[in-house]
Design a protein around this motif. Structure first.
Motif, PDB file in Angstrom:
ATOM      1  N   MET A 154      -5.753 -11.146   0.962  1.00  0.00           N
ATOM      2  CA  MET A 154      -5.655 -11.344   2.389  1.00  0.00           C
ATOM      3  C   MET A 154      -6.979 -10.930   3.046  1.00  0.00           C
ATOM      4  SD  MET A 154      -3.126  -9.428   4.981  1.00  0.00           S
ATOM      5  CE  MET A 154      -2.337 -10.404   6.186  1.00  0.00           C
ATOM      6  N   LEU A 155      -7.474 -11.783   3.914  1.00  0.00           N
ATOM      7  CA  LEU A 155      -8.720 -11.478   4.607  1.00  0.00           C
ATOM      8  C   LEU A 155      -8.452 -10.539   5.777  1.00  0.00           C
ATOM      9  CD1 LEU A 155     -10.505 -14.942   4.642  1.00  0.00           C
ATOM     10  CD2 LEU A 155     -10.871 -13.015   3.114  1.00  0.00           C
ATOM     11  N   LYS A 156      -9.377  -9.614   5.962  1.00  0.00           N
ATOM     12  CA  LYS A 156      -9.255  -8.640   7.052  1.00  0.00           C
ATOM     13  C   LYS A 156     -10.512  -8.690   7.904  1.00  0.00           C
ATOM     14  CE  LYS A 156      -6.444  -5.605   4.236  1.00  0.00           C
ATOM     15  NZ  LYS A 156      -6.320  -4.296   3.608  1.00  0.00           N
ATOM     16  N   TYR A 157     -10.323  -8.396   9.209  1.00  0.00           N
ATOM     17  CA  TYR A 157     -11.424  -8.425  10.174  1.00  0.00           C
ATOM     18  C   TYR A 157     -11.324  -7.243  11.113  1.00  0.00           C
ATOM     19  CZ  TYR A 157     -11.533 -13.336   8.939  1.00  0.00           C
ATOM     20  OH  TYR A 157     -11.601 -14.497   8.251  1.00  0.00           O
ATOM     21  N   LYS A 158     -12.472  -6.817  11.566  1.00  0.00           N
ATOM     22  CA  LYS A 158     -12.552  -5.921  12.716  1.00  0.00           C
ATOM     23  C   LYS A 158     -13.468  -6.633  13.697  1.00  0.00           C
ATOM     24  CE  LYS A 158     -13.679  -1.276  14.212  1.00  0.00           C
ATOM     25  NZ  LYS A 158     -14.239   0.031  13.819  1.00  0.00           N
ATOM     26  N   ASN A 159     -12.957  -6.896  14.897  1.00  0.00           N
ATOM     27  CA  ASN A 159     -13.680  -7.683  15.891  1.00  0.00           C
ATOM     28  C   ASN A 159     -14.205  -6.821  17.025  1.00  0.00           C
ATOM     29  OD1 ASN A 159     -12.994 -10.277  14.693  1.00  0.00           O
ATOM     30  ND2 ASN A 159     -10.924  -9.888  15.416  1.00  0.00           N
ATOM     31  N   ASP A 160     -15.278  -7.314  17.619  1.00  0.00           N
ATOM     32  CA  ASP A 160     -15.786  -6.786  18.880  1.00  0.00           C
ATOM     33  C   ASP A 160     -16.003  -8.011  19.762  1.00  0.00           C
ATOM     34  OD1 ASP A 160     -16.893  -5.445  20.999  1.00  0.00           O
ATOM     35  OD2 ASP A 160     -18.775  -4.963  19.972  1.00  0.00           O
ATOM     36  N   GLY A 161     -14.943  -8.440  20.453  1.00  0.00           N
ATOM     37  CA  GLY A 161     -15.012  -9.687  21.217  1.00  0.00           C
ATOM     38  C   GLY A 161     -15.238 -10.857  20.278  1.00  0.00           C
ATOM     39  N   GLN A 162     -16.305 -11.606  20.500  1.00  0.00           N
ATOM     40  CA  GLN A 162     -16.609 -12.767  19.665  1.00  0.00           C
ATOM     41  C   GLN A 162     -17.301 -12.400  18.356  1.00  0.00           C
ATOM     42  OE1 GLN A 162     -18.845 -15.459  22.171  1.00  0.00           O
ATOM     43  NE2 GLN A 162     -17.019 -16.117  23.257  1.00  0.00           N
ATOM     44  N   TRP A 165     -16.662 -11.606   2.118  1.00  0.00           N
ATOM     45  CA  TRP A 165     -17.677 -11.789   1.072  1.00  0.00           C
ATOM     46  C   TRP A 165     -17.324 -11.100  -0.228  1.00  0.00           C
ATOM     47  CZ3 TRP A 165     -19.207 -11.378   6.248  1.00  0.00           C
ATOM     48  CH2 TRP A 165     -19.679 -12.586   6.773  1.00  0.00           C
ATOM     49  N   LYS A 166     -16.219 -10.371  -0.258  1.00  0.00           N
ATOM     50  CA  LYS A 166     -15.701  -9.783  -1.496  1.00  0.00           C
ATOM     51  C   LYS A 166     -14.409 -10.483  -1.911  1.00  0.00           C
ATOM     52  CE  LYS A 166     -17.730  -5.283  -0.654  1.00  0.00           C
ATOM     53  NZ  LYS A 166     -17.503  -3.855  -0.440  1.00  0.00           N
ATOM     54  N   SER A 167     -14.130 -11.616  -1.286  1.00  0.00           N
ATOM     55  CA  SER A 167     -12.853 -12.298  -1.506  1.00  0.00           C
ATOM     56  C   SER A 167     -13.014 -13.541  -2.373  1.00  0.00           C
ATOM     57  CB  SER A 167     -12.240 -12.717  -0.166  1.00  0.00           C
ATOM     58  OG  SER A 167     -12.923 -13.853   0.352  1.00  0.00           O
ATOM     59  N   GLU A 168     -11.862 -14.099  -2.729  1.00  0.00           N
ATOM     60  CA  GLU A 168     -11.795 -15.357  -3.466  1.00  0.00           C
ATOM     61  C   GLU A 168     -12.435 -16.503  -2.671  1.00  0.00           C
ATOM     62  OE1 GLU A 168      -8.037 -17.420  -4.898  1.00  0.00           O
ATOM     63  OE2 GLU A 168      -7.865 -15.401  -5.767  1.00  0.00           O
ATOM     64  N   TRP A 169     -12.330 -16.455  -1.359  1.00  0.00           N
ATOM     65  CA  TRP A 169     -12.910 -17.502  -0.513  1.00  0.00           C
ATOM     66  C   TRP A 169     -14.404 -17.625  -0.793  1.00  0.00           C
ATOM     67  CZ3 TRP A 169     -10.523 -20.892   2.773  1.00  0.00           C
ATOM     68  CH2 TRP A 169      -9.169 -20.678   2.994  1.00  0.00           C
ATOM     69  N   ASN A 170     -15.104 -16.508  -0.774  1.00  0.00           N
ATOM     70  CA  ASN A 170     -16.529 -16.516  -1.054  1.00  0.00           C
ATOM     71  C   ASN A 170     -16.791 -16.910  -2.511  1.00  0.00           C
ATOM     72  OD1 ASN A 170     -19.425 -15.743  -0.435  1.00  0.00           O
ATOM     73  ND2 ASN A 170     -18.976 -14.352  -2.118  1.00  0.00           N
ATOM     74  N   LEU A 203     -17.545 -19.286  11.805  1.00  0.00           N
ATOM     75  CA  LEU A 203     -17.564 -19.892  10.484  1.00  0.00           C
ATOM     76  C   LEU A 203     -18.178 -18.903   9.505  1.00  0.00           C
ATOM     77  CD1 LEU A 203     -18.890 -23.422  11.503  1.00  0.00           C
ATOM     78  CD2 LEU A 203     -16.511 -22.729  11.156  1.00  0.00           C
ATOM     79  N   LEU A 204     -17.388 -18.423   8.567  1.00  0.00           N
ATOM     80  CA  LEU A 204     -17.874 -17.487   7.558  1.00  0.00           C
ATOM     81  C   LEU A 204     -18.350 -18.296   6.360  1.00  0.00           C
ATOM     82  CD1 LEU A 204     -15.624 -15.933   9.313  1.00  0.00           C
ATOM     83  CD2 LEU A 204     -15.913 -14.212   7.561  1.00  0.00           C
ATOM     84  N   LEU A 205     -19.634 -18.170   6.062  1.00  0.00           N
ATOM     85  CA  LEU A 205     -20.267 -18.998   5.047  1.00  0.00           C
ATOM     86  C   LEU A 205     -20.377 -18.260   3.717  1.00  0.00           C
ATOM     87  CD1 LEU A 205     -23.212 -20.395   7.209  1.00  0.00           C
ATOM     88  CD2 LEU A 205     -20.909 -21.338   6.924  1.00  0.00           C
ATOM     89  N   PRO A 206     -20.006 -18.925   2.618  1.00  0.00           N
ATOM     90  CA  PRO A 206     -20.163 -18.301   1.306  1.00  0.00           C
ATOM     91  C   PRO A 206     -21.637 -17.981   1.050  1.00  0.00           C
ATOM     92  CG  PRO A 206     -18.891 -20.335   1.149  1.00  0.00           C
ATOM     93  CD  PRO A 206     -19.443 -20.268   2.529  1.00  0.00           C
ATOM     94  N   ILE A 207     -21.890 -16.881   0.380  1.00  0.00           N
ATOM     95  CA  ILE A 207     -23.255 -16.449   0.106  1.00  0.00           C
ATOM     96  C   ILE A 207     -24.058 -17.557  -0.580  1.00  0.00           C
ATOM     97  CG2 ILE A 207     -24.644 -14.832  -1.257  1.00  0.00           C
ATOM     98  CD1 ILE A 207     -22.323 -12.774  -0.767  1.00  0.00           C
TER      99      ILE A 207
END
Length: 126
Positions: free
Chosen positions: A1-9, A17-22, A38-42
């Motif tokens: 499961m992907l996790k985020y901490k946001n500060d507005g936008q 970047w440590k996930s299967e998505w990447n 848009l989170l881009l794979p390394i």
């Protein structure tokens, strides 16, 4: 499961970047505070950023099963990213009188880094 901490936008922390998505070179999109991030794979980030660096804005086209991002740079062949609905934590909706901000995120010094940002145009084709 992907996790985020946001500060507005902005994304302050994420495990993307440590996930299967990447690992599987899949772009993930996270919507928050009027922004589509848009989170881009390394492994693909440099190539995608090179293709989009001259874009003046992004046209977002939402269909029933996917969302298309057209990076408008005035050239006859527009660079496009097409993401399935499953690539979003929350699907973008019609912004009404406002516009979505589209941003591209990479990792720099082990932290999320906003590499680029564009205004957008909206088209709903559902």
């Amino acid at each position: 499961m992907l996790k985020y901490k946001n500060d507005g936008q902005d994304i302050v922390e994420t495990n993307y970047w440590k996930s299967e998505w990447n690992d599987q070179q899949m772009i993930y999109a996270s919507c928050n505070a009027g922004a589509v991030r848009l989170l881009l794979p390394i492994s693909l980030a440099d190539a995608i950023l090179a293709e989009t660096k001259n874009a003046s804005h992004v046209r977002i086209k939402r269909n029933a099963s996917f969302v298309e991002f057209e990076f408008e740079d005035g050239q006859p062949s527009t660079y496009r990213l097409v993401l399935s609905n499953g690539s979003f934590d929350l699907l973008p909706g019609d912004p009404g009188d406002r516009k979505w901000i589209v941003s591209a995120w990479t990792m720099k010094s082990s932290k999320p880094y906003k590499a680029s940002e564009w205004s957008s145009e909206w088209q709903d084709r559902r």
